[in-house]
Design a protein around this motif. Structure first.
Motif, mmCIF file in Angstrom:
data_model
loop_
_atom_site.group_PDB
_atom_site.id
_atom_site.type_symbol
_atom_site.label_atom_id
_atom_site.label_comp_id
_atom_site.label_asym_id
_atom_site.label_seq_id
_atom_site.Cartn_x
_atom_site.Cartn_y
_atom_site.Cartn_z
ATOM 1 N N ALA A 104 0.945 -1.257 0.049
ATOM 2 C CA ALA A 104 -0.012 -0.015 -0.093
ATOM 3 C C ALA A 104 0.876 1.307 0.054
ATOM 4 N N SER A 105 0.486 2.285 -0.853
ATOM 5 C CA SER A 105 1.131 3.545 -0.739
ATOM 6 C C SER A 105 0.447 4.647 -0.631
ATOM 7 N N PHE A 106 0.972 5.785 -0.077
ATOM 8 C CA PHE A 106 0.148 7.113 0.032
ATOM 9 C C PHE A 106 1.187 8.061 0.227
ATOM 10 N N ARG A 107 0.515 9.273 0.132
ATOM 11 C CA ARG A 107 1.157 10.488 0.524
ATOM 12 C C ARG A 107 0.553 11.484 1.394
ATOM 13 N N GLU A 147 5.992 19.767 5.667
ATOM 14 C CA GLU A 147 6.755 18.391 5.551
ATOM 15 C C GLU A 147 5.705 17.690 4.596
ATOM 16 N N THR A 148 6.565 16.732 3.681
ATOM 17 C CA THR A 148 5.742 15.882 2.876
ATOM 18 C C THR A 148 6.290 14.640 2.909
ATOM 19 N N MET A 149 5.659 13.605 2.774
ATOM 20 C CA MET A 149 5.909 12.198 3.262
ATOM 21 C C MET A 149 5.241 11.171 2.178
ATOM 22 N N PHE A 150 6.040 10.516 1.381
ATOM 23 C CA PHE A 150 5.558 9.234 0.714
ATOM 24 C C PHE A 150 5.883 8.208 1.235
ATOM 25 N N ALA A 151 4.741 7.135 1.423
ATOM 26 C CA ALA A 151 5.204 5.994 2.146
ATOM 27 C C ALA A 151 4.563 4.714 1.255
ATOM 28 N N ARG A 152 5.365 3.561 1.590
ATOM 29 C CA ARG A 152 5.098 2.383 0.975
ATOM 30 C C ARG A 152 5.168 1.274 2.027
#
Length: 163
Positions: A106-109, A122-127
């Protein structure tokens, strides 16, 4: 011992493969912090010359042992909720679900307009990867609002990570 006993003994004594996330070091980055306690592990990577206290970009790689049953989507749902409570005005993109090498991913921002702890956006992309036993999370964060090229680079990095 009979031949069958030897065969079973050799099968049973084989080491159990360890589940491992392959997350390459981004060019120009270094390890700023690393810790492992039991089945939990974290590594924070920052650009050379920066620290985990003062960074412009950070890649965080985590292993949460024996927590795969939580699921990658559910984990990011919880993480997104924590971000929206911790950062007034934070927005969380819809979670994108898929598979990588047969495992749920799963991924999101997340965009935090002004992190109360740092006074910066702050910006974060995660998987998140749900392995056979462990949950693995990779985050690519910016202490800024990334431009389109930076966002593409972060997503390309996340796409390069394999379980």
């Amino acid at each position: 011992m009979t031949a069958m006993t030897w065969l079973w003994a050799s099968v049973l004594l084989q080491p159990v493969p360890v589940e491992r996330l392959v997350a390459p070091m981004p060019p120009g980055f270094q390890v700023g912090y690393s810790a492992e306690v039991g089945s939990q592990a974290i590594e924070e990577r920052v650009p050379a010359g920066e620290s985990i206290d003062r960074w412009t970009r950070m890649v965080t790689v985590q292993r949460l042992g024996r927590l795969a049953t939580i699921g990658s989507h559910a984990f990011l749902t919880r993480m997104g909720g924590l971000w929206t409570r911790a950062c007034p005005g934070a927005t969380v993109s819809p979670i994108s679900d898929g598979e990588v090498e047969g495992r749920p991913v799963a991924s999101f921002r997340v965009d935090c307009p002004l992190n109360p702890q740092t006074g910066q956006p702050e910006t974060m992309f995660a998987r998140a990867f749900a392995g056979a036993s462990d949950l693995h999370i990779v985050q690519y964060a910016f202490r800024s609002v990334p431009g389109a090229a930076e966002a593409r680079a972060a997503l390309a990095y996340l796409d390069s990570v394999r379980l």
